[in-house]
Design a protein around this motif. Structure first.
Motif, PDB file in Angstrom:
ATOM      1  N   ALA D 209      60.336  43.352   8.795  1.00  0.00           N
ATOM      2  CA  ALA D 209      61.743  43.236   8.436  1.00  0.00           C
ATOM      3  C   ALA D 209      61.997  42.429   7.173  1.00  0.00           C
ATOM      4  N   ILE D 210      60.987  41.720   6.698  1.00  0.00           N
ATOM      5  CA  ILE D 210      61.264  40.794   5.600  1.00  0.00           C
ATOM      6  C   ILE D 210      61.412  41.565   4.297  1.00  0.00           C
ATOM      7  N   PRO D 211      62.492  41.359   3.570  1.00  0.00           N
ATOM      8  CA  PRO D 211      62.671  42.084   2.305  1.00  0.00           C
ATOM      9  C   PRO D 211      61.599  41.700   1.291  1.00  0.00           C
ATOM     10  N   ALA D 212      61.362  42.618   0.364  1.00  0.00           N
ATOM     11  CA  ALA D 212      60.241  42.427  -0.562  1.00  0.00           C
ATOM     12  C   ALA D 212      60.411  41.178  -1.420  1.00  0.00           C
ATOM     13  N   PHE D 213      61.642  40.900  -1.824  1.00  0.00           N
ATOM     14  CA  PHE D 213      61.786  39.757  -2.749  1.00  0.00           C
ATOM     15  C   PHE D 213      61.480  38.432  -2.062  1.00  0.00           C
ATOM     16  N   ILE D 214      61.734  38.396  -0.748  1.00  0.00           N
ATOM     17  CA  ILE D 214      61.369  37.171  -0.028  1.00  0.00           C
ATOM     18  C   ILE D 214      59.872  37.138   0.231  1.00  0.00           C
ATOM     19  N   GLN D 215      59.324  38.302   0.514  1.00  0.00           N
ATOM     20  CA  GLN D 215      57.866  38.360   0.684  1.00  0.00           C
ATOM     21  C   GLN D 215      57.158  37.810  -0.541  1.00  0.00           C
ATOM     22  N   LYS D 216      57.711  38.170  -1.702  1.00  0.00           N
ATOM     23  CA  LYS D 216      57.037  37.750  -2.936  1.00  0.00           C
ATOM     24  C   LYS D 216      57.100  36.245  -3.131  1.00  0.00           C
ATOM     25  N   ILE D 217      58.108  35.605  -2.517  1.00  0.00           N
ATOM     26  CA  ILE D 217      58.159  34.143  -2.626  1.00  0.00           C
ATOM     27  C   ILE D 217      57.062  33.521  -1.779  1.00  0.00           C
ATOM     28  N   PHE D 218      56.900  34.033  -0.560  1.00  0.00           N
ATOM     29  CA  PHE D 218      56.013  33.339   0.372  1.00  0.00           C
ATOM     30  C   PHE D 218      54.571  33.816   0.320  1.00  0.00           C
ATOM     31  N   PHE D 219      54.353  34.998  -0.226  1.00  0.00           N
ATOM     32  CA  PHE D 219      52.980  35.497  -0.281  1.00  0.00           C
ATOM     33  C   PHE D 219      52.032  34.536  -1.006  1.00  0.00           C
ATOM     34  N   PRO D 220      52.393  34.074  -2.194  1.00  0.00           N
ATOM     35  CA  PRO D 220      51.450  33.173  -2.878  1.00  0.00           C
ATOM     36  C   PRO D 220      51.131  31.930  -2.072  1.00  0.00           C
ATOM     37  N   PHE D 221      52.142  31.404  -1.369  1.00  0.00           N
ATOM     38  CA  PHE D 221      51.885  30.197  -0.582  1.00  0.00           C
ATOM     39  C   PHE D 221      50.767  30.455   0.427  1.00  0.00           C
ATOM     40  N   ILE D 222      50.909  31.544   1.160  1.00  0.00           N
ATOM     41  CA  ILE D 222      49.943  31.780   2.221  1.00  0.00           C
ATOM     42  C   ILE D 222      48.608  32.187   1.638  1.00  0.00           C
ATOM     43  N   PHE D 223      48.649  33.045   0.630  1.00  0.00           N
ATOM     44  CA  PHE D 223      47.373  33.520   0.095  1.00  0.00           C
ATOM     45  C   PHE D 223      46.598  32.359  -0.519  1.00  0.00           C
ATOM     46  N   ALA D 255      29.920  26.565   5.539  1.00  0.00           N
ATOM     47  CA  ALA D 255      29.780  27.749   4.709  1.00  0.00           C
ATOM     48  C   ALA D 255      29.746  28.986   5.584  1.00  0.00           C
ATOM     49  N   GLY D 256      29.105  28.846   6.744  1.00  0.00           N
ATOM     50  CA  GLY D 256      28.906  30.013   7.577  1.00  0.00           C
ATOM     51  C   GLY D 256      30.174  30.465   8.270  1.00  0.00           C
ATOM     52  N   VAL D 257      30.967  29.568   8.734  1.00  0.00           N
ATOM     53  CA  VAL D 257      32.118  29.968   9.531  1.00  0.00           C
ATOM     54  C   VAL D 257      33.436  29.549   8.911  1.00  0.00           C
ATOM     55  N   LEU D 258      33.497  28.275   8.514  1.00  0.00           N
ATOM     56  CA  LEU D 258      34.799  27.741   8.141  1.00  0.00           C
ATOM     57  C   LEU D 258      35.389  28.477   6.944  1.00  0.00           C
ATOM     58  N   MET D 259      34.537  28.778   5.962  1.00  0.00           N
ATOM     59  CA  MET D 259      35.073  29.462   4.784  1.00  0.00           C
ATOM     60  C   MET D 259      35.567  30.858   5.133  1.00  0.00           C
ATOM     61  N   LYS D 260      35.059  31.389   6.232  1.00  0.00           N
ATOM     62  CA  LYS D 260      35.527  32.714   6.656  1.00  0.00           C
ATOM     63  C   LYS D 260      36.948  32.659   7.169  1.00  0.00           C
ATOM     64  N   LEU D 261      37.329  31.472   7.654  1.00  0.00           N
ATOM     65  CA  LEU D 261      38.712  31.326   8.087  1.00  0.00           C
ATOM     66  C   LEU D 261      39.659  31.693   6.954  1.00  0.00           C
ATOM     67  N   GLY D 262      39.257  31.327   5.742  1.00  0.00           N
ATOM     68  CA  GLY D 262      40.102  31.612   4.587  1.00  0.00           C
ATOM     69  C   GLY D 262      40.298  33.093   4.377  1.00  0.00           C
ATOM     70  N   GLY D 263      39.191  33.790   4.293  1.00  0.00           N
ATOM     71  CA  GLY D 263      39.284  35.228   4.056  1.00  0.00           C
ATOM     72  C   GLY D 263      40.029  35.922   5.182  1.00  0.00           C
ATOM     73  N   TYR D 264      39.685  35.524   6.402  1.00  0.00           N
ATOM     74  CA  TYR D 264      40.326  36.117   7.574  1.00  0.00           C
ATOM     75  C   TYR D 264      41.836  35.902   7.523  1.00  0.00           C
ATOM     76  N   GLY D 265      42.206  34.672   7.205  1.00  0.00           N
ATOM     77  CA  GLY D 265      43.628  34.340   7.158  1.00  0.00           C
ATOM     78  C   GLY D 265      44.344  35.112   6.068  1.00  0.00           C
ATOM     79  N   CYS D 266      43.719  35.225   4.913  1.00  0.00           N
ATOM     80  CA  CYS D 266      44.342  35.970   3.825  1.00  0.00           C
ATOM     81  C   CYS D 266      44.651  37.387   4.272  1.00  0.00           C
ATOM     82  N   PHE D 267      43.690  37.960   4.964  1.00  0.00           N
ATOM     83  CA  PHE D 267      43.844  39.359   5.364  1.00  0.00           C
ATOM     84  C   PHE D 267      44.865  39.461   6.494  1.00  0.00           C
ATOM     85  N   ARG D 268      44.678  38.623   7.508  1.00  0.00           N
ATOM     86  CA  ARG D 268      45.451  38.770   8.727  1.00  0.00           C
ATOM     87  C   ARG D 268      46.893  38.308   8.560  1.00  0.00           C
ATOM     88  N   VAL D 269      47.105  37.246   7.831  1.00  0.00           N
ATOM     89  CA  VAL D 269      48.467  36.718   7.722  1.00  0.00           C
ATOM     90  C   VAL D 269      49.126  37.156   6.422  1.00  0.00           C
TER      91      VAL D 269
END
Lengths: 102, 489, 361, 507, 121
Positions: D209-223, D255-269
């Motif tokens: 439901a989130i409009p694109a212009f708001i998405q564009k504000i918050f996307f960089p924060f999360i990514f 290196a083995g697990v924790l850094m994967k949280l980053g990639g996973y989060g980028c993709f999932r959230v």
């Protein structure tokens, strides 16, 4: 009847003299007296507003009464503490009691 | 004459507290020992704690919303909750204070400590229950005047008297400023009842000026920047137990009262106070954090930390919704347990090592006193907002409450998000300095660390309560849900 | 009953209507008149009191007192006044000049201020505030300032000690004094002095009778506390000439001393007058409910009643002064804080109980 | 409540047991039992997941084994769990690393008990993060995983440990500060525009439901917030220092697990919940990740400390994960997940071996080491295998992943993406350069120091750790298809969601 | 009118002081020597300043007075109202309500007494 503005000017003057004194004086008792000036200006305000703006009620007068009472209690405690400071430091100047610094 | 003493039934928390105060007072009066007299009063502290516990249990479930004394006194669920939280913090303080009060030079005034604390608590209760500026003012003064006595309690230690002088002078000054604001509001509206003031207030210069003065007066009590000058000295100079009490309870009560008044009385001029509040919050959080980094004295350090925490507490109010009150109360509760845990440990170390409060002395603390160090770490993590400790939950909810007010895409909404962001960046800074202590305890080497000591049972009990709170109050959602349920009741 | 207001109204009308003066001038003239009257009565009473005390003192000590100047020595006081006026006025070099000069002014202001409250007769009262009793307490506490400033300003060790003693004694006894007035106010329901007296007119309506036991107790406490307020023996610790030379006014000479001397005697009059006005009915005549008797009594003017009662009280206080030895400072404080204060509080409760349960006459 | 919760419960029980443990052998016992149980649970999960998928296709049931228990109900915060293919492999990876990490830190002294306490707390966070599908719980577990790093590095690390630990913690916490803003934005604006306030990832994606212009504000924060943990280019500086200072098992886990949280989060959230913004802003992050990939590899070339080499190599490889994700094709994203898995395993192996060598030789400096094949053949072989896997030799896991990534990247059909891909490809060559140089130097030249002859080979516990990891690396390389299927199953609907919602990706 | 009279009274008092002082100055003799300007001290030269700290007991009583006096002042409005209570038929309420107030006052006194604040030391 003296217009309300005159009282306001007086109370504002009192207030800012108090503030100025509180900020600039380095003597604990003088600071306390400055604070009392502020409280007096407030009391004056309440009494005047009540009498001149809302003559039908007594809220402001009561507030003044209570504020005087509370101010006295505060003064009592403040004086007691200042005496204690004096007994510890042999001085009542703020400058000489700054053991604690940034 | 309309006199009906059944109105007192609406204020049971105050009545029970008053009863407790009287019992303590009379008991103390007839059993107190004079300086130098060898009389043992081991039962006194437990008695007071039991009384306090009884008080909490009687009032744990908040009563329904009601008013008394022609609407001057008001109570509802959220007020009941904050009263319980404050009473809870006082209970912890009492438990924890025992070790300090057993000392030779404080033992003979043990009773005064309890009486003064209970008196301040009574004042705070009146303050949060007030629905009229007069009652509010009386409660505030009742909370702050005995507090000055508490701050100056260790009167033969120089810093304590000095701290007391600074505290009472600033407290009086701030109440003067606050009263000046109230007098303007009175001039503008002709009444002092909260409801009537709200109905008559409008965005005239007089009202706004009154609001600003009022706000700055109360800002002193919560020690928000730029009204924070007294905080560091007072916190450092006061006895550690009192500092703990001052930092949580007095601040929590004042914050709640300010929240209630801003949201209730000043509702018609919300745009003005929101902006002002946001500026003050950003300043408080940032300046508190930046000054805290350089402190070497732990109590001073906690003072600046508490300034920034005050900013976080008030952040909830920016949201201006029902969620704000809940989040604020919850934050205060978590802050109570975490901060009191820290102060309990500081006090225990101070008592057992001849007044050591310097951070460097804590180097290698873990090697000699692993449990205390571990608990201190937990508490600091909670303060820093690290999960799974409660602090993270409370911070998150405060941010949620603030962002809740920014739902519409307007300039003020964007500003709120910006403020939240600054606050968040500041959590990182605060984490930095909290970690400095952790570093000192766990990592830094020390030739002669503080010797191993055995803290008293009371300290242990206080720490147990606090740690339980730090660990459980976040994860167990029942606490938050209780506050929420009571607040919307 | 003669109402003194007839006189004042007549004078006011004289100025405004007969002479046709405006508001400002008539009020100015009236005020000047009032001032002159006060000055005159004040001075006369002071002189009378000094003479009276000497005579009473002599009588208690079985001697004659001043006899040489004039018949029975009546002009002795005049001579004394003259002596005092022509004495040199000199101060201490190292004193705080301002405070030193301010102190007698404050003392006199307090004394004249309270003196103006005395109700001499119906309508014969300079000041009659609706918060009269309260106002009296307020103005009388200026006197403490006079004492402490004179002592402190003199820069003399005796004076400083005496000032401190005097101050602590006076403020302590002000508590009981104030509470006794509260007791009276509870019974009368007004703080206005004229109202209080008015409430005591009628058969058996003097306060001391109307309020029976608590009122009698309060009256006694009032006398004790008032005596201490006026710094008179046995509470004259502040002067205590045998230990402190002359106390806080050691360094005052000539008229400087004269003011304190005047104020002391006037304070005595004020305290006695207040006691008479509040507890003994002031100018209210003694009525017992029997018509004939009451008519006779009412025929005696109020002045006489008031002055008579006041003199009686003064005489009692002098009796006390010349009978009891001086107290020690700790005894004085213990007497007030450990005995009189609790007793007054109890009396207050008892009086409230009597009033609220209707147990008064 | 399904058995997924056991992933959190078991470590918590372990924490309690550790707290009660009296001596080292009890501590080790607890750890062995616990980590074995977790490993077994992860394997059971894989099997159960594969079975369940046969009856429940991913299009209709994106998450399996879901639960939703009200937690902070007034705020719509639920304890929501659920796994899809990606989480399953990540959980498996975590279990393997925790298991081997336990053995790799068998000899950890002093304060073994405290060490394992923090270690286990960290794994609580990791497991919790992968099983949650509620924004709040995800975030909470994310932070739980971060903070123990400070003490683990600060107390048991080497070198400038205090500095590294503080830097790492603060940068990652800074990332989580960005995350909170993003989460609040998603929650409130989703609620405002859809009328349904929820923290559930699934529901927010469905509501869309989130409009694109708001998405564009918050996307960089999360990514960027997650990207910091995934070593995104300008924010990667914590990684080399942190890795270099950390003790062996911590490096492995991190290196083995924790850094994967980053990639996973980028993709999932970030990408899943804000798809329009992902499409429109991906070019910025493409540039950054490309730099990450190449810069990491080049930096590794000039390092002389074994851990630094590996750390920069991690930056490069994790950069490749994010690089593949912002390509947003199915193949590339599958490759990204595979790369996470593969990188996790081989980096863990790498750090384990390096730690063991360091423990014996007392140095990690390439210039001072040499001829280890003669002295400690087992470890040297382990190192060689890790190196080969790292440079993408077929037969090891790295090859499968990188091939998928670059094939997928070339599928995007415009000049900008092509150019970036080609630049990123050069990293394969550079990786070969630094790996082979180091392997040659430390394993095969003559023994650098007389004292090295006295050194012993791996003990049994270290052999368990290294052997297990080698087995996994080789297993994934030789039989990648089972993992690829699981991953594909999850990636396909997500990519469909992201790409099916608007304008084509592009400048 | 009352306040005008109050000012009159105060002015009268000041006139009395000023007048008598002027008269005395006019007709009194004048002479000076340094010894005359010394503070009196039993005939010996004064040593040191007299402006020095006093026994803290005085301040203690001053503070006690400050607190009790303010509480007594608050009694006045109540005292005036007692008759109105009685007139309204709720006399006992007046007693009860002031009972609370006085209780606090008495507690304060009891506290000071018990803690030895009333002893002259």
């Amino acid at each position: 009847m003296i217009p309300v503005e005159f009282y306001l000017v007086l109370s504002t003057l009192l207030f800012f003299i108090g503030v100025f004194g509180f900020v600039t004086r380095r003597n604990l008792v003088a600071m306390l007296i400055s604070v009392e000036l502020i409280l007096n200006s407030v009391d004056l305000n309440f009494a005047v507003f009540n009498r001149l703006l809302f003559p039908g009620q007594l809220e402001g007068m009561f507030f003044t009464l209570f504020s005087i009472g509370v101010a006295a209690a505060e003064t009592a405690v403040a004086l007691a503490i200042i005496i204690n400071v004096y007994r510890n430091y042999r001085s009542d100047q703020v400058n000489s009691i700054e053991n604690m610094k940034f | 004459m309309n006199i009906d003493y059944s109105q007192f039934l609406n204020m049971i928390p105050e009545v029970t507290l008053m009863a407790a105060l009287m019992i303590v007072f009379i008991t103390d009066l007839f059993t107190a020992k004079k300086p130098g007299e060898a009389r043992n009063r081991n039962w006194f502290n437990p008695l007071v704690c039991v009384l306090m516990l009884a008080h909490i249990f009687i009032n744990i479930w908040p009563t329904e919303a009601s008013t008394a004394f022609g609407g001057m006194y008001m109570t509802n669920g959220s007020v009941g909750v904050i009263k319980t939280i404050l009473a809870f913090s006082v209970l912890i303080v009492f438990v924890q204070s025992r070790e300090w009060l057993q000392r030779e030079d404080t033992n003979f005034k043990e009773g005064e400590f309890y009486e003064l604390v209970l008196a301040t608590l009574l004042g705070m209760n009146m303050m949060v229950s007030a629905n009229h500026f007069l009652l509010f003012f009386l409660g505030l003064e009742m909370a702050s005047v005995p507090m000055a006595c508490l701050v100056a309690f260790d009167k033969y230690r120089h810093n304590s008297a000095e701290a007391g002088a600074k505290f009472i002078l600033t407290a009086t000054f701030s109440s003067g400023v606050m009263l000046y604001g109230i007098s303007f509001l009175y001039a503008a509206t002709g009444t002092l009842y909260f409801d009537d003031v709200m109905a008559n207030i409008s965005a005239t210069p007089l009202c706004i000026l009154g609001m600003v003065f009022f706000f700055s007066g109360l800002g002193f009590k919560i020690s928000l920047v730029p009204f924070h000058f007294w905080t560091a000295d007072t916190y450092q100079g006061a006895p550690t137990t009192v500092t703990g009490y001052l930092s949580v309870t007095s601040k929590g009560a004042a914050a709640f009262a300010l929240c209630a008044i801003l949201m209730k009385v000043f509702a018609p001029i919300v745009e003005y106070w929101q902006i002002m509040l946001m500026v003050v919050i950003v300043l408080s959080i940032t300046i508190g954090n930046l000054f805290a980094i350089h402190q070497k004295d732990l109590k001073r350090f906690m003072a600046f930390s508490s300034i920034s925490q005050a900013g976080y507490i008030m952040l909830a109010v920016v949201g201006n919704s029902a969620m704000s009150v809940t989040a604020l109360s919850y934050y205060v509760l978590i802050y109570v347990v975490a901060n009191l845990a820290v102060f309990s440990i500081i006090a225990a170390v101070e008592e057992n090592n001849g007044g050591v409060v310097n951070m460097n002395a804590y180097n290698g603390f873990y090697k000699t006193n692993p449990r205390l160090a571990f608990l201190l770490t937990l508490a600091l993590f909670s303060l820093g907002g690290i999960p799974p400790f409660a602090g993270m939950f409370s911070k998150f909810f405060v941010f949620m409450a603030a962002a809740n007010g920014a739902q519409v895409t307007t300039a003020i909404g964007a500003t709120i998000y910006a403020v939240v962001f600054i606050a968040l960046v500041n959590t990182v800074i605060s984490l930095y300095y909290y970690l400095l202590i952790v570093k000192a305890m766990f990592i830094s080497d020390n030739e002669n660390p503080l010797p191993t000591f055995k803290s008293s049972y009371s300290t242990k009990m206080a720490l147990a309560i606090c740690t339980l709170g730090v660990v459980a109050f976040g994860v167990c959602s029942i606490v938050y849900n209780w506050i929420h349920a009571a607040s919307v009741m | 009953m003669f109402d003194f207001q007839i006189v004042t109204t007549w004078f006011d009308n004289l100025l405004r209507q007969t002479l046709g003066l405006g508001d400002f001038w008539s009020i100015l003239i009236e005020c000047v008149m009032v001032g002159l009257i006060i000055l005159t009565i004040y001075a006369l009473i002071a002189m009378f009191m000094i003479f009276f005390e000497r005579k009473v003192c002599a009588w208690f000590q079985c001697r004659l007192g001043p006899m040489r100047v004039g018949p029975w020595g009546v002009f002795q006081v005049l001579a004394d006044v003259l002596k005092m006026l022509i004495k040199e006025i000199f101060g201490v070099d190292r004193s705080d000049k301002f405070l030193y000069a301010l102190a007698p002014c404050l003392t006199i202001v307090a004394s004249v201020g309270t003196f103006s409250f005395l109700p001499w007769n119906k309508g014969a009262q300079v000041l009659d505030f609706n918060v009269g009793v309260f106002m009296i307490t307020a103005i009388s506490s200026i006197g403490v300032l006079g004492v402490i400033l004179s002592g402190w300003g003199s820069n003399n060790k005796y004076s400083v000690v005496s000032a401190m003693r005097g101050a602590v004694q006076m403020i302590s006894y002000e508590m009981s004094l104030g509470l006794c007035m509260v007791i009276a106010v509870v019974l009368c329901g007004t703080m206005q002095l004229s109202g209080i007296v008015e409430a005591q007119t009628g058969p058996w309506k003097w306060l001391i009778i109307q309020g029976h036991i608590p009122a009698i107790v309060a009256f006694c406490i009032f006398l004790i506390a008032g005596n201490a307020e006026a710094n008179r023996g046995p509470f004259d610790l502040a002067e205590a000439e045998s230990e402190l030379t002359a106390g806080y006014h050691t360094e005052y000479s000539g008229m400087g001393f004269g003011y304190f001397y005047l104020a002391e005697y006037l304070n005595l009059v004020v305290i006695s007058g207040l006691a008479a006005a509040i507890f003994l009915g002031g100018w209210a005549p003694l009525n017992i409910g029997v018509d004939g008797f009451d008519a006779v009594m009412n025929y005696i003017p109020g002045f006489v009643w008031f002055i008579g009662k006041t003199l009686a009280v003064i005489w009692v206080l002098m009796w006390v002064r010349w009978t009891f030895p001086r107290l020690r400072i700790d005894h004085i404080l213990i007497l007030e804080w450990k005995y009189l204060m609790p007793l007054t509080l109890i009396t207050l409760v008892v009086m409230t109980a009597c009033v609220s349960l209707g147990l008064t006459f | 409540m399904t058995f997924l919760t056991l992933f959190v419960v078991i470590p918590v029980v372990m924490l309690l047991a550790l707290w009660l443990a009296r001596n080292d052998s009890q501590v080790r016992g607890v750890m062995v039992v616990g980590s074995t149980a977790l490993l077994a649970l992860a394997i059971y999960l894989v099997l159960a997941f594969v079975n369940a998928r046969e009856t429940m296709p991913a299009e209709q049931y994106p998450f399996l084994f879901g639960t939703a228990i009200p937690w902070f109900e007034p705020l719509n915060i639920y304890y929501r769990t659920g796994v899809d293919g990606i989480s399953v492999v990540m959980l498996l990876l975590s279990s393997i690393i925790v298991f081997t990490g336990t053995f790799a830190s068998w000899q950890q002294h002093p304060m073994q008990k405290e060490y394992f306490l923090w270690f286990t707390l960290l794994s609580v966070g990791v497991y919790g993060f992968f099983i949650s599908v509620d924004l709040f719980t995800m975030f909470m577990f994310y932070e739980v995983a971060l903070i123990p790093m400070y003490l683990l590095i600060g107390v048991w690390g080497t070198g400038p440990k205090e500095y590294s630990a503080m830097k790492l913690t603060l940068m990652l916490m800074g990332g989580s500060a960005l995350l909170i803003i993003g989460i609040l934005g998603i929650y409130f604006f989703n609620g405002q525009f859809s009328g349904q306030y929820t923290m559930s990832v699934v529901e927010i994606a469905q509501l869309h439901a989130i409009p694109a212009f708001i998405q564009k504000i918050f996307f960089p924060f999360i990514f960027i917030g997650f990207g910091i943990l995934g070593a995104l280019f300008p924010f990667h500086t914590w990684s080399p220092d942190g890795h270099a200072s950390a003790p062996t098992a911590v490096s492995m886990l991190h290196a083995g697990v924790l850094m994967k949280l980053g990639g996973y989060g980028c993709f999932r959230v970030a990408m899943y919940l804000l798809p329009e913004a992902a499409q429109q802003l991906s070019w910025v992050f493409l540039i950054l990740t490309t730099i990450s990939v190449v810069y990491g590899a080049l930096s590794a070339c000039v390092q002389t400390d074994l851990k630094y080499i590996n750390a920069y190599s991690s930056v490069s490889h994790c950069g490749m994960v994010l690089f593949a994700l912002v390509m947003m094709t199915q193949t590339a994203c599958t490759g990204a997940i595979l790369q996470m898995l593969s990188h996790g395993l081989m980096t863990a192996l790498f750090f384990a071996v390096i730690g063991m060598i360091y423990h014996r030789a007392g140095t990690r400096d390439v210039r001072k080491l040499g001829g280890l094949m003669k002295v400690m053949p087992f470890l040297a072989v382990g190192y060689v295998i890790a190196g080969l896997a790292n440079l993408g030799l077929p037969g090891f896991s790295g090859f499968v992943a990188e091939m998928n990534i670059f094939v997928g990247a070339f599928e995007v059909n415009d000049t900008f993406h092509r150019a970036c891909t080609i630049i990123a490809c050069t990293s394969i060559v550079i990786t070969a350069v630094y790996i082979l140089r180091v392997v040659g130097k430390i394993c095969y030249q003559k023994v650098a120091d007389e004292s090295f002859f006295k050194l012993t080979d791996a003990t049994w516990d270290e052999r368990v750790a290294v052997g297990g990891l080698i087995l996994c690396v080789a297993g994934l390389g030789l039989a990648p298809l089972w993992a690829q299927n699981i991953i594909n199953d999850a990636v396909a609907p997500m990519i469909h969601h992201i790409m099916g919602t608007g304008a084509v990706a592009g400048m | 009118m009352n306040f005008t009279l109050l000012i009159t009274v105060v002015l009268t008092a000041l006139t009395l002081v000023a007048g008598a002082f002027v008269v005395a100055k006019l007709i009194g003799p004048r002479s000076y020597n340094p010894v005359k300007g010394e503070p009196f001290e039993c005939g010996i030269p004064t040593r040191g300043s007299s402006w020095m700290p006093m026994n803290v007991g005085y301040y203690l009583f001053a503070i006690l007075f400050l607190m009790f006096d303010i509480e007594t002042v608050l009694l006045y409005p109540w005292a005036v109202a007692v008759k109105q209570y009685v007139a309204a038929g709720v006399g006992p309420y007046a007693l009860v309500s002031i009972g609370f107030f006085l209780l606090v006052l008495v507690f304060g006194l009891a506290y000071a007494w018990r803690k030895g604040a009333l002893e002259w030391k």
